[in-house]
Motif scaffolding. Structure first.
Motif, PDB file in Angstrom:
ATOM      1  N   ALA A  65      45.313  41.167  27.590  1.00 43.37           N
ATOM      2  CA  ALA A  65      45.326  41.618  28.541  1.00 43.37           C
ATOM      3  C   ALA A  65      45.279  40.947  29.343  1.00 43.37           C
ATOM      4  O   ALA A  65      45.889  41.278  30.810  1.00 43.37           O
ATOM      5  N   THR A  66      44.421  39.955  29.678  1.00 44.37           N
ATOM      6  CA  THR A  66      44.450  38.122  31.082  1.00 44.37           C
ATOM      7  C   THR A  66      45.757  38.182  31.068  1.00 44.37           C
ATOM      8  O   THR A  66      46.058  37.529  32.751  1.00 44.37           O
ATOM      9  N   ASN A  67      46.958  38.222  30.633  1.00 41.28           N
ATOM     10  CA  ASN A  67      48.046  37.591  30.848  1.00 41.28           C
ATOM     11  C   ASN A  67      48.898  39.322  31.421  1.00 41.28           C
ATOM     12  O   ASN A  67      49.841  38.504  32.440  1.00 41.28           O
ATOM     13  N   VAL A  68      48.369  39.819  31.050  1.00 40.27           N
ATOM     14  CA  VAL A  68      49.095  41.353  32.099  1.00 40.27           C
ATOM     15  C   VAL A  68      48.673  41.147  33.296  1.00 40.27           C
ATOM     16  O   VAL A  68      49.409  41.599  34.043  1.00 40.27           O
ATOM     17  N   LEU A  69      47.570  40.816  33.497  1.00 44.78           N
ATOM     18  CA  LEU A  69      46.793  40.700  34.930  1.00 44.78           C
ATOM     19  C   LEU A  69      46.866  39.183  36.133  1.00 44.78           C
ATOM     20  O   LEU A  69      47.627  39.818  36.995  1.00 44.78           O
ATOM     21  N   GLN A  70      46.990  38.640  35.036  1.00 45.14           N
ATOM     22  CA  GLN A  70      48.349  37.210  35.809  1.00 45.14           C
ATOM     23  C   GLN A  70      49.096  37.622  36.066  1.00 45.14           C
ATOM     24  O   GLN A  70      49.859  37.614  37.586  1.00 45.14           O
ATOM     25  N   LYS A  71      50.373  38.599  35.313  1.00 46.98           N
ATOM     26  CA  LYS A  71      51.892  38.304  35.524  1.00 46.98           C
ATOM     27  C   LYS A  71      51.324  39.675  36.755  1.00 46.98           C
ATOM     28  O   LYS A  71      52.614  39.584  37.843  1.00 46.98           O
ATOM     29  N   TRP A  72      51.095  40.498  36.858  1.00 48.99           N
ATOM     30  CA  TRP A  72      50.377  41.283  38.307  1.00 48.99           C
ATOM     31  C   TRP A  72      50.785  41.179  39.231  1.00 48.99           C
ATOM     32  O   TRP A  72      51.189  41.755  40.412  1.00 48.99           O
ATOM     33  N   VAL A  73      49.698  40.285  39.271  1.00 50.21           N
ATOM     34  CA  VAL A  73      49.182  39.507  40.597  1.00 50.21           C
ATOM     35  C   VAL A  73      50.489  38.702  40.536  1.00 50.21           C
ATOM     36  O   VAL A  73      50.664  38.242  42.374  1.00 50.21           O
TER      37      VAL A  73
END
Length: 399
Positions: A65-73
């Motif tokens: 989920a961290t990867n998803v958050l980073q990409k979103w930002v």
């Protein structure tokens, strides 16, 4: 019927609800080049393209989920604290604790977010779910003093109670009492639930007294646990006194009154007629899964009423829920069936209990049932249980 009014002895034991490392989680532990590429593939699935949808498309715990958050930002999108809390709450409801914990880690590691006491308490619960109680304990002890609050203390106490770590729970409970913090009924309920689950019924009234000394208002779960502890040792007079106290309490509301009506109907069960039974059926339909504690009480009620059909219905419905059965649940239904002379059904429940993947078969609990029936002069019922256990190649040992 007179004997059945004593049957409240095996009433509900518990309460209520499931509540991280001293160091910050190492994100690279969950991220590899393969995992990232797999995440990107999953995110490319057609459909809603909001942050929540991207995270919920991570179907496997190993996805990050961290990867998803980073990409979103990186794509220029904002992430608000309320968004993260809502997503985390949904993930926890879906038992996706690892992804929820990664959301929590993101909240902690980004200093622009002002975290609440509840955020830290949720993190303790998630640490327990993902890494175990030791990790949650280390995380709590490593928290700054300002974040060791009512909610975080209670969250750790919940973890101890859930694992039946009585000694650790009592040590933490003493720290709680020695602190200058204000605690509500939930904290005391955790200790009461623990004592009920380990069969230390005599300690429940002590916790209630401490709650009252601190001028904390008991809630319906407090009263339920207190009544259960008295019923478990067949102190029916005290049950009546507690019910009377509840009826005069300032906090009484519709749900409390409904509970009181059920309890009083049970205690005067010998005077019930068909109309009263119909009322009970209607009342049961109003009970939600949040009011899990009431199901055990209804099992006792219908046992007193002699209603096998309702016993079967409730027990079967409980078996179809996602709730984990615990010893108390098995004790209630076994006792109810025994009172009705339904030895075949008792044997079936014992088989279910033995085969359960969530709760180990508890010989001590069975012995308590047997002793309780003998103590109130129902030796035949006690002997029936003993015979069933022998037939199942189980032994209670010497009395």
């Amino acid at each position: 019927m007179a004997h059945r009014s004593l049957f409240l002895s095996l009433r509900r034991f518990s309460s209520c609800r499931n509540s991280g490392l001293a160091c910050v989680l190492n994100r690279t532990r969950f991220v590899s080049s393969g995992a990232v590429s797999s995440d990107l593939v999953e995110e490319s699935v057609e459909g809603d393209d909001d942050l929540r949808s991207r995270i919920f498309r991570l179907r496997l715990p190993k996805r990050s989920a961290t990867n998803v958050l980073q990409k979103w930002v990186l794509q220029g999108n904002p992430i608000t604290l309320s968004q993260l809390r809502d997503i985390s709450k949904e993930l926890r409801r879906s038992q996706r604790y690892k992804h929820a914990l990664e959301i929590s880690e993101w909240m902690v590691s980004n200093e622009e977010y002002e975290l609440s006491d509840s955020d830290y308490a949720v993190r303790i619960d998630l640490m327990t779910q993902v890494f175990g109680i030791d990790a949650a304990e280390r995380y709590f002890e490593g928290l700054p003093l300002a974040t060791k609050t009512t909610e975080t203390y209670t969250a750790l106490l919940h973890s101890y109670a859930g694992a039946k770590l009585t000694e650790k729970a009592e040590e933490l409970y003493q720290r709680i009492k020695d602190s200058n913090l204000s605690f509500d009924a939930l904290t005391y309920n955790e200790m009461m639930t623990l004592y009920m689950s380990v069969g230390q019924f005599e300690k429940v009234p002590i916790v209630v007294e401490e709650l009252k000394q601190q001028k904390v208002s008991p809630d319906i779960f407090t009263y339920n646990l207190w009544i259960s502890s008295c019923a478990a040792i067949l102190n029916i007079d005290e049950v009546r006194r507690i019910l009377d106290e509840m009826s005069h309490g300032a906090g009484s509301n519709e749900s409390w009154i409904r509970y009181l009506n059920l309890a009083n109907i049970y205690i005067s069960v010998a005077h019930l007629d068909n109309a009263s039974s119909n009322t009970l059926v209607e009342t049961e339909k109003r009970i939600t899964q949040r009011q899990w504690i009431t199901y055990d009480f209804l099992i006792i009620l219908y046992g007193g009423l002699g209603s096998k059909d309702k016993l079967d219905q409730i027990w079967n419905s409980l078996g179809m829920t996602k709730q984990k059965m615990i010893s108390r649940n098995y004790m209630c239904i076994i006792s109810s069936y025994l009172m009705l002379g339904l030895t075949k059904e008792v044997g079936e429940v014992i088989d279910q209990w033995k085969q359960s993947t969530t709760t180990d078969f508890d010989m001590l609990a069975c012995k308590k049932i047997l002793v309780a029936f003998r103590d109130i002069g129902l030796a035949e019922i006690a002997n029936n249980l003993n015979v069933i256990l022998i037939e199942k190649n189980l032994s209670l040992g010497s009395d």
